[in-house]
Design an enzyme around this catalytic site. Sequence first.
Site, PDB file in Angstrom:
ATOM      1  N   ARG A   8       0.983   0.930  -0.430  1.00 54.99           N
ATOM      2  CA  ARG A   8       2.436   1.020  -0.571  1.00 54.99           C
ATOM      3  C   ARG A   8       2.776   1.186  -2.052  1.00 54.99           C
ATOM      4  O   ARG A   8       1.962   0.859  -2.925  1.00 54.99           O
ATOM      5  CB  ARG A   8       3.103  -0.264  -0.072  1.00 54.99           C
ATOM      6  CG  ARG A   8       2.906  -0.550   1.398  1.00 54.99           C
ATOM      7  CD  ARG A   8       3.501  -1.918   1.748  1.00 54.99           C
ATOM      8  NE  ARG A   8       3.364  -2.217   3.146  1.00 54.99           N
ATOM      9  CZ  ARG A   8       2.377  -2.945   3.677  1.00 54.99           C
ATOM     10  NH1 ARG A   8       1.441  -3.454   2.899  1.00 54.99           N
ATOM     11  NH2 ARG A   8       2.341  -3.173   4.973  1.00 54.99           N
ATOM     12  N   LYS A  67       1.940  -7.190   1.650  1.00 52.30           N
ATOM     13  CA  LYS A  67       3.099  -7.978   2.068  1.00 52.30           C
ATOM     14  C   LYS A  67       2.638  -9.318   2.629  1.00 52.30           C
ATOM     15  O   LYS A  67       1.576  -9.410   3.245  1.00 52.30           O
ATOM     16  CB  LYS A  67       3.875  -7.230   3.154  1.00 52.30           C
ATOM     17  CG  LYS A  67       4.692  -6.081   2.635  1.00 52.30           C
ATOM     18  CD  LYS A  67       5.511  -5.503   3.788  1.00 52.30           C
ATOM     19  CE  LYS A  67       6.419  -4.413   3.314  1.00 52.30           C
ATOM     20  NZ  LYS A  67       7.195  -3.845   4.430  1.00 52.30           N
ATOM     21  N   HIS A 122       6.245   6.691   0.291  1.00 51.98           N
ATOM     22  CA  HIS A 122       5.756   6.168   1.573  1.00 51.98           C
ATOM     23  C   HIS A 122       5.234   7.278   2.489  1.00 51.98           C
ATOM     24  O   HIS A 122       4.412   7.024   3.357  1.00 51.98           O
ATOM     25  CB  HIS A 122       6.852   5.353   2.260  1.00 51.98           C
ATOM     26  CG  HIS A 122       6.319   4.243   3.098  1.00 51.98           C
ATOM     27  ND1 HIS A 122       5.738   3.112   2.561  1.00 51.98           N
ATOM     28  CD2 HIS A 122       6.240   4.091   4.437  1.00 51.98           C
ATOM     29  CE1 HIS A 122       5.343   2.320   3.529  1.00 51.98           C
ATOM     30  NE2 HIS A 122       5.634   2.890   4.682  1.00 51.98           N
ATOM     31  N   ARG A 174       1.530   7.512   2.284  1.00 53.68           N
ATOM     32  CA  ARG A 174       0.903   6.455   3.097  1.00 53.68           C
ATOM     33  C   ARG A 174       0.905   6.864   4.571  1.00 53.68           C
ATOM     34  O   ARG A 174      -0.078   6.670   5.274  1.00 53.68           O
ATOM     35  CB  ARG A 174       1.677   5.151   2.880  1.00 53.68           C
ATOM     36  CG  ARG A 174       1.197   3.964   3.672  1.00 53.68           C
ATOM     37  CD  ARG A 174       2.000   2.739   3.219  1.00 53.68           C
ATOM     38  NE  ARG A 174       2.035   1.692   4.199  1.00 53.68           N
ATOM     39  CZ  ARG A 174       1.113   0.746   4.331  1.00 53.68           C
ATOM     40  NH1 ARG A 174       0.059   0.749   3.539  1.00 53.68           N
ATOM     41  NH2 ARG A 174       1.241  -0.189   5.240  1.00 53.68           N
ATOM     42  N   HIS A 186      -1.095  -4.122   7.971  1.00 60.19           N
ATOM     43  CA  HIS A 186      -0.053  -4.529   8.924  1.00 60.19           C
ATOM     44  C   HIS A 186      -0.452  -5.819   9.618  1.00 60.19           C
ATOM     45  O   HIS A 186      -1.601  -5.981  10.020  1.00 60.19           O
ATOM     46  CB  HIS A 186       0.155  -3.444   9.990  1.00 60.19           C
ATOM     47  CG  HIS A 186       0.791  -2.209   9.465  1.00 60.19           C
ATOM     48  ND1 HIS A 186       0.588  -0.969  10.027  1.00 60.19           N
ATOM     49  CD2 HIS A 186       1.630  -1.994   8.415  1.00 60.19           C
ATOM     50  CE1 HIS A 186       1.279  -0.062   9.364  1.00 60.19           C
ATOM     51  NE2 HIS A 186       1.906  -0.659   8.378  1.00 60.19           N
ATOM     52  N   TYR A 224       2.008   5.682  14.011  1.00 57.74           N
ATOM     53  CA  TYR A 224       1.218   6.781  13.492  1.00 57.74           C
ATOM     54  C   TYR A 224       0.384   7.452  14.567  1.00 57.74           C
ATOM     55  O   TYR A 224      -0.163   8.516  14.361  1.00 57.74           O
ATOM     56  CB  TYR A 224       0.262   6.266  12.397  1.00 57.74           C
ATOM     57  CG  TYR A 224       0.977   5.554  11.296  1.00 57.74           C
ATOM     58  CD1 TYR A 224       1.738   6.261  10.377  1.00 57.74           C
ATOM     59  CD2 TYR A 224       0.894   4.172  11.159  1.00 57.74           C
ATOM     60  CE1 TYR A 224       2.407   5.611   9.354  1.00 57.74           C
ATOM     61  CE2 TYR A 224       1.561   3.530  10.129  1.00 57.74           C
ATOM     62  CZ  TYR A 224       2.298   4.257   9.245  1.00 57.74           C
ATOM     63  OH  TYR A 224       2.952   3.620   8.228  1.00 57.74           O
TER      64      TYR A 224
END
Length: 186
Positions: free
Chosen positions: A56, A80, A149, A152, A175, A184
């Site tokens: 990211r 994250k 993004h 990515r 994730h 995706y």
Amino acid sequence: LGLYSPSKKVDLELQVKRPSKVMDPMKPKDIDLFLSDINRYRDLGLTLMMLLCGLRREEVTVLKLEDVDFHQSAVRVMGKGRRERVVPMPQCLMQVLEKYLDMERPIKSSERFFVLLQGRTGAPMTTAGVRSLFRKRSKRLGLPQARPHQFRHAFASDLARAGVPLLTIQRLLGHADPQTSLIYIE
């Protein structure tokens, strides 16, 4: 006395959650055009980090020198939720990063990997700075979809088309939920 009646009838609309749409990655010719316009190893390195490692924008800006391991061909990423992951680094990216370190990165710099090369030379790059680099280049090239993004997304979509299992894609992207990675694939 609780016998109030409203003067006009109130209609409540039902709100239905729409399914999220499948992400459309950038076309290979647009990615090639964007990459061919880059003239600094730093900018090429951070773009390739997103395209070839799935990082990211925020993850690229907080990378430290010790997070990039040239001997193991890997990058340690703090994602994250403070979840740490290690992603493989292709040889072509390592060559670009080595040239950036040897030729462009000032000796007196922040501990961050990607730093400013003009103005406050050696200060860490910010997410706003990365966004600005992409915005200016995409506007000049006429590629409005060329946002950080999207690179990515291209990484994840390429993995899905290559038949990489969902769990692997989830781990490489950082994730927490496999449902997030499904956009995706579907």
